[in-house]
Structure formats: C-alpha cells, structure tokens
Scaffold this active site. Structure first.
Site, PDB file in Angstrom:
ATOM      1  N   LYS A  33      70.021  67.600 119.155  1.00 41.78           N
ATOM      2  CA  LYS A  33      69.801  66.799 120.367  1.00 41.78           C
ATOM      3  C   LYS A  33      68.368  67.017 120.859  1.00 41.78           C
ATOM      4  O   LYS A  33      67.961  68.149 121.124  1.00 41.78           O
ATOM      5  CB  LYS A  33      70.799  67.212 121.457  1.00 41.78           C
ATOM      6  CG  LYS A  33      70.630  66.424 122.748  1.00 41.78           C
ATOM      7  CD  LYS A  33      71.736  66.728 123.742  1.00 41.78           C
ATOM      8  CE  LYS A  33      71.429  67.861 124.693  1.00 41.78           C
ATOM      9  NZ  LYS A  33      70.388  67.591 125.694  1.00 41.78           N
ATOM     10  N   ASP A  60      68.557  62.228 123.756  1.00 46.69           N
ATOM     11  CA  ASP A  60      69.181  62.361 125.085  1.00 46.69           C
ATOM     12  C   ASP A  60      68.133  62.089 126.166  1.00 46.69           C
ATOM     13  O   ASP A  60      67.651  63.012 126.817  1.00 46.69           O
ATOM     14  CB  ASP A  60      69.754  63.791 125.187  1.00 46.69           C
ATOM     15  CG  ASP A  60      70.390  64.089 126.531  1.00 46.69           C
ATOM     16  OD1 ASP A  60      70.738  63.144 127.260  1.00 46.69           O
ATOM     17  OD2 ASP A  60      70.539  65.289 126.846  1.00 46.69           O
ATOM     18  N   LEU A  61      67.776  60.801 126.332  1.00 46.46           N
ATOM     19  CA  LEU A  61      66.752  60.458 127.335  1.00 46.46           C
ATOM     20  C   LEU A  61      67.363  59.791 128.565  1.00 46.46           C
ATOM     21  O   LEU A  61      66.654  59.505 129.527  1.00 46.46           O
ATOM     22  CB  LEU A  61      65.659  59.576 126.708  1.00 46.46           C
ATOM     23  CG  LEU A  61      64.857  60.266 125.592  1.00 46.46           C
ATOM     24  CD1 LEU A  61      63.772  59.343 125.036  1.00 46.46           C
ATOM     25  CD2 LEU A  61      64.231  61.585 126.056  1.00 46.46           C
ATOM     26  N   LYS A  62      68.656  59.544 128.558  1.00 44.49           N
ATOM     27  CA  LYS A  62      69.379  59.006 129.730  1.00 44.49           C
ATOM     28  C   LYS A  62      68.599  57.893 130.419  1.00 44.49           C
ATOM     29  O   LYS A  62      68.224  58.002 131.594  1.00 44.49           O
ATOM     30  CB  LYS A  62      69.681  60.132 130.736  1.00 44.49           C
ATOM     31  CG  LYS A  62      70.493  61.281 130.172  1.00 44.49           C
ATOM     32  CD  LYS A  62      70.857  62.292 131.270  1.00 44.49           C
ATOM     33  CE  LYS A  62      71.653  63.462 130.759  1.00 44.49           C
ATOM     34  NZ  LYS A  62      70.904  64.420 129.935  1.00 44.49           N
ATOM     35  N   PHE A  63      68.381  56.780 129.692  1.00 36.68           N
ATOM     36  CA  PHE A  63      67.623  55.662 130.271  1.00 36.68           C
ATOM     37  C   PHE A  63      68.368  55.066 131.463  1.00 36.68           C
ATOM     38  O   PHE A  63      69.603  54.994 131.480  1.00 36.68           O
ATOM     39  CB  PHE A  63      67.417  54.555 129.229  1.00 36.68           C
ATOM     40  CG  PHE A  63      66.591  54.970 128.041  1.00 36.68           C
ATOM     41  CD1 PHE A  63      65.390  55.663 128.192  1.00 36.68           C
ATOM     42  CD2 PHE A  63      67.006  54.640 126.750  1.00 36.68           C
ATOM     43  CE1 PHE A  63      64.626  56.020 127.084  1.00 36.68           C
ATOM     44  CE2 PHE A  63      66.241  54.988 125.640  1.00 36.68           C
ATOM     45  CZ  PHE A  63      65.051  55.684 125.815  1.00 36.68           C
ATOM     46  N   ASP A  65      67.222  51.736 134.070  1.00 40.73           N
ATOM     47  CA  ASP A  65      66.172  50.836 134.579  1.00 40.73           C
ATOM     48  C   ASP A  65      66.771  49.439 134.645  1.00 40.73           C
ATOM     49  O   ASP A  65      67.991  49.289 134.471  1.00 40.73           O
ATOM     50  CB  ASP A  65      64.956  50.904 133.620  1.00 40.73           C
ATOM     51  CG  ASP A  65      63.633  50.664 134.344  1.00 40.73           C
ATOM     52  OD1 ASP A  65      63.549  49.650 135.072  1.00 40.73           O
ATOM     53  OD2 ASP A  65      62.705  51.465 134.171  1.00 40.73           O
ATOM     54  N   ASN A  68      66.552  44.520 131.032  1.00 35.23           N
ATOM     55  CA  ASN A  68      65.634  44.211 129.935  1.00 35.23           C
ATOM     56  C   ASN A  68      64.863  45.448 129.487  1.00 35.23           C
ATOM     57  O   ASN A  68      64.775  45.743 128.294  1.00 35.23           O
ATOM     58  CB  ASN A  68      64.663  43.107 130.384  1.00 35.23           C
ATOM     59  CG  ASN A  68      63.776  42.665 129.242  1.00 35.23           C
ATOM     60  OD1 ASN A  68      64.269  42.197 128.219  1.00 35.23           O
ATOM     61  ND2 ASN A  68      62.483  42.857 129.390  1.00 35.23           N
ATOM     62  N   THR A 120      76.968  66.682 135.996  1.00 38.67           N
ATOM     63  CA  THR A 120      77.834  67.779 136.461  1.00 38.67           C
ATOM     64  C   THR A 120      77.091  68.721 137.408  1.00 38.67           C
ATOM     65  O   THR A 120      77.704  69.548 138.069  1.00 38.67           O
ATOM     66  CB  THR A 120      78.386  68.588 135.266  1.00 38.67           C
ATOM     67  OG1 THR A 120      77.285  68.918 134.425  1.00 38.67           O
ATOM     68  CG2 THR A 120      79.416  67.819 134.489  1.00 38.67           C
ATOM     69  N   GLN A 190      75.583  77.586 133.288  1.00 43.12           N
ATOM     70  CA  GLN A 190      76.683  76.614 133.269  1.00 43.12           C
ATOM     71  C   GLN A 190      77.785  77.123 134.197  1.00 43.12           C
ATOM     72  O   GLN A 190      78.023  78.318 134.275  1.00 43.12           O
ATOM     73  CB  GLN A 190      77.237  76.446 131.845  1.00 43.12           C
ATOM     74  CG  GLN A 190      76.255  75.828 130.861  1.00 43.12           C
ATOM     75  CD  GLN A 190      76.067  74.319 131.062  1.00 43.12           C
ATOM     76  OE1 GLN A 190      76.590  73.736 132.014  1.00 43.12           O
ATOM     77  NE2 GLN A 190      75.301  73.713 130.179  1.00 43.12           N
ATOM     78  N   ARG A 211      71.880  77.189 124.192  1.00 44.86           N
ATOM     79  CA  ARG A 211      71.484  78.606 124.132  1.00 44.86           C
ATOM     80  C   ARG A 211      72.370  79.529 123.296  1.00 44.86           C
ATOM     81  O   ARG A 211      71.833  80.440 122.655  1.00 44.86           O
ATOM     82  CB  ARG A 211      71.283  79.133 125.566  1.00 44.86           C
ATOM     83  CG  ARG A 211      70.039  78.529 126.204  1.00 44.86           C
ATOM     84  CD  ARG A 211      70.032  78.634 127.695  1.00 44.86           C
ATOM     85  NE  ARG A 211      71.038  77.746 128.292  1.00 44.86           N
ATOM     86  CZ  ARG A 211      71.236  77.605 129.588  1.00 44.86           C
ATOM     87  NH1 ARG A 211      70.505  78.306 130.441  1.00 44.86           N
ATOM     88  NH2 ARG A 211      72.152  76.778 130.042  1.00 44.86           N
TER      89      ARG A 211
HETATM   90  O1  C5P Z   1      72.069  75.856 126.571  1.00 41.00           O
HETATM   91  P1  C5P Z   1      73.259  74.995 126.928  1.00 41.00           P
HETATM   92  O2  C5P Z   1      74.386  75.081 125.922  1.00 41.00           O
HETATM   93  O3  C5P Z   1      73.713  75.207 128.346  1.00 41.00           O
HETATM   94  O4  C5P Z   1      72.672  73.507 126.814  1.00 41.00           O
HETATM   95  C1  C5P Z   1      73.421  72.376 127.173  1.00 41.00           C
HETATM   96  C2  C5P Z   1      72.640  71.116 126.992  1.00 41.00           C
HETATM   97  O5  C5P Z   1      73.419  70.055 127.519  1.00 41.00           O
HETATM   98  C3  C5P Z   1      71.294  71.077 127.691  1.00 41.00           C
HETATM   99  O6  C5P Z   1      70.413  70.274 126.892  1.00 41.00           O
HETATM  100  C4  C5P Z   1      71.593  70.373 129.001  1.00 41.00           C
HETATM  101  O7  C5P Z   1      70.519  69.643 129.507  1.00 41.00           O
HETATM  102  C5  C5P Z   1      72.700  69.396 128.564  1.00 41.00           C
HETATM  103  N1  C5P Z   1      73.596  68.992 129.641  1.00 41.00           N
HETATM  104  C6  C5P Z   1      74.351  69.888 130.396  1.00 41.00           C
HETATM  105  N2  C5P Z   1      75.180  69.441 131.386  1.00 41.00           N
HETATM  106  C7  C5P Z   1      75.276  68.132 131.622  1.00 41.00           C
HETATM  107  C8  C5P Z   1      74.545  67.214 130.876  1.00 41.00           C
HETATM  108  C9  C5P Z   1      73.704  67.692 129.876  1.00 41.00           C
HETATM  109  O8  C5P Z   1      74.280  71.082 130.167  1.00 41.00           O
HETATM  110  N3  C5P Z   1      76.120  67.733 132.537  1.00 41.00           N
END
Ligand code: C5P
Length: 235
Positions: A33, A60-63, A65, A68, A120, A190, A211
């Site tokens: 990712k 994973d750039l979450k567009f 806008d 178009n 989240t 998290q 991680r």
């Molecule tokens: O290191 P870790 O396992 O916490 O990474 C989780 C990945 O998922 C990161 O790239 C984080 O930006 C992404 N992410 C998240 N929670 C979300 C959406 C995306 O942890 N709700």
C-alpha cells in the site's frame, strides 16, 4: 499463494526506505500500500519501481473532489497499473459513478475501486462538529450502501464494522481493513484492533498491516508468520 490477503502499508518518507523494505518481502505473500506520505515524496515512479519488483499496488490517496477531477485522477492511477485505489464515499453518488465509468474503459485491467466511509480517527463528537449527527455505525452503513449502489467494488472499514457490513451488504463487496495486530504485536496508536484471523473470520477480504511488519527486526519472517497463522486457521 495466488491471492495474498495482506496489504503492507509502506508509510515511509522516501522511495529508498520503501524499496529497502520491499526487497525483504515476497510478492506472492503480500501486496503493498502506497499512501499520501510516500506518494507525495516519491511520485508515480515509486509505484513503477515496486511493480517492477513484482508487487501489486494499493494506491491509498483517498481522492475527494468534483466528479470530473476525481474520475480523471482515478484514470491516471489506472494508467499507472495499480491493483486497487480509493476515493471518499462522502464525495457522493455522482462522484463515485463518474469514477466507476471512467475505470470501465480499462476493461479486465481495471483496478478495484474502494470507498472510504468514516475515518476511524473521528470520534462521535468530532463528527457532530462537522455536521454528521447520526451515530458513526449508521453513517458507515449509509456510505457503504451508497458506494455499493454507485457501482464501487468495496469499502475500507474497521474490523468491528465488518460483520454488520457483511450482513447488510452481501458477499460480493470487498471489505478492506486496517487496525490489524497479530497477538504478539504492539498496538501502537491504533485504538480498536483485531488479529488477522479474527478480521478474516468476521468477513474481511484484505488486511492492511503496517508497523507489525515494517518495524519488525525481520519483516519477511513477520509476514511469513502471519500468513502461516491465516493458513492454519483456514485449514
Ligand atoms: O502501522 P499500522 O498497521 O497501524 O498501519 C495501518 C495503515 O492503515 C496506515 O497506513 C494507516 O494510515 C492506515 N489506516 C488506518 N486507519 C484507518 C484508515 C487507514 O490505520 N481508519
């Protein structure tokens, strides 16, 4: 493994660090990712470099806008040959439908297109501050149903939301979930976590893991161990 379930989050500030990690991993055991930090620093060439090592890429750039602009950005991601990408479902039906249409032109090579429902990191009171008074679970379901009826392939959701979404939305809609922690790993920042096996058994299709693998002393072995755990739970 023909369809690896683990998507490794390459949350790095440079191409060099991302490539160093990728070289320790096997494309048949995971996909990668690429998010905003790495993409902003390293650009489309990091996607090409990781693909040339044999990896499928989730961009994973979450567009979010106007329809178009968002659809054209999705087309550029598809031109890059990514395997999966995402937009914010709160961008609305017209935006998602335009993106789906634009990608249709890529035929069988078309990437999976996911909707991001509710981040989240947002608490109920923070959602109220931006005008969302519905409880977060109901908002997730509303946006997931909107994504589905707009023709999207799936959504990003937490493992806690997965059973409810699977029940309401059926089997042919992808659920992709971060916040995954193997039993022995640290939780880091998290809040609500699930183990890989718990998440998959609650209906999740793909697991985003950062991680616990990227910061392990032996990332290849950490990945291998999680895949073994998944396989023995499935057999
Ligand atoms: O290191 P870790 O396992 O916490 O990474 C989780 C990945 O998922 C990161 O790239 C984080 O930006 C992404 N992410 C998240 N929670 C979300 C959406 C995306 O942890 N709700």
């Amino acid at each position: 493994m023909s369809d690896p379930k683990i998507l490794i989050a390459l949350d790095y500030p440079s191409a060099k660090q991302a490539l160093q990690l990728a070289e320790k991993l096997e494309p048949r055991e995971c996909r990668l990712k690429v998010g905003k930090e790495l993409y902003t620093s390293a650009g489309p060439s990091i996607v090409k470099d990781l693909q040339s090592l044999g990896f499928d890429i989730f961009l994973d750039l979450k567009f979010h806008d106007i329809p178009n602009t968002t659809a054209k950005a999705c087309a550029m991601a598809a031109e890059l040959g990514v395997w999966m990408l995402n937009v914010h479902a709160s961008g609305g039906r017209a935006m998602m439908e335009r993106c789906v249409d634009e990608l249709r032109g890529f035929g069988a090579e078309k990437p999976y297109l996911l909707g991001v429902t509710v981040l989240t990191s947002l608490s109920e009171s923070e959602l109220k501050e931006v005008g969302v008074s519905r409880n977060p679970n109901d908002q997730v379901l509303l946006l997931a149903q909107l994504a589905q009826s707009s023709g999207m392939d799936g959504v990003v959701c937490s493992a806690q939301e997965a059973p409810m979404l699977r029940k309401q939305i059926g089997d042919s809609f992808l659920l992709v979930t971060p916040g995954i922690r193997p039993k022995t790993a640290e939780i880091n920042d998290q809040k609500r976590v699930a183990t890989p096996v718990e998440a998959l058994s609650s209906g999740v299709d793909y697991l985003v893991i950062g991680r616990p693998i990227t910061q392990a002393s032996d990332p290849g072995a950490a990945l291998h161990e999680i895949n073994n755990e998944i396989q023995s739970a499935g057999s």
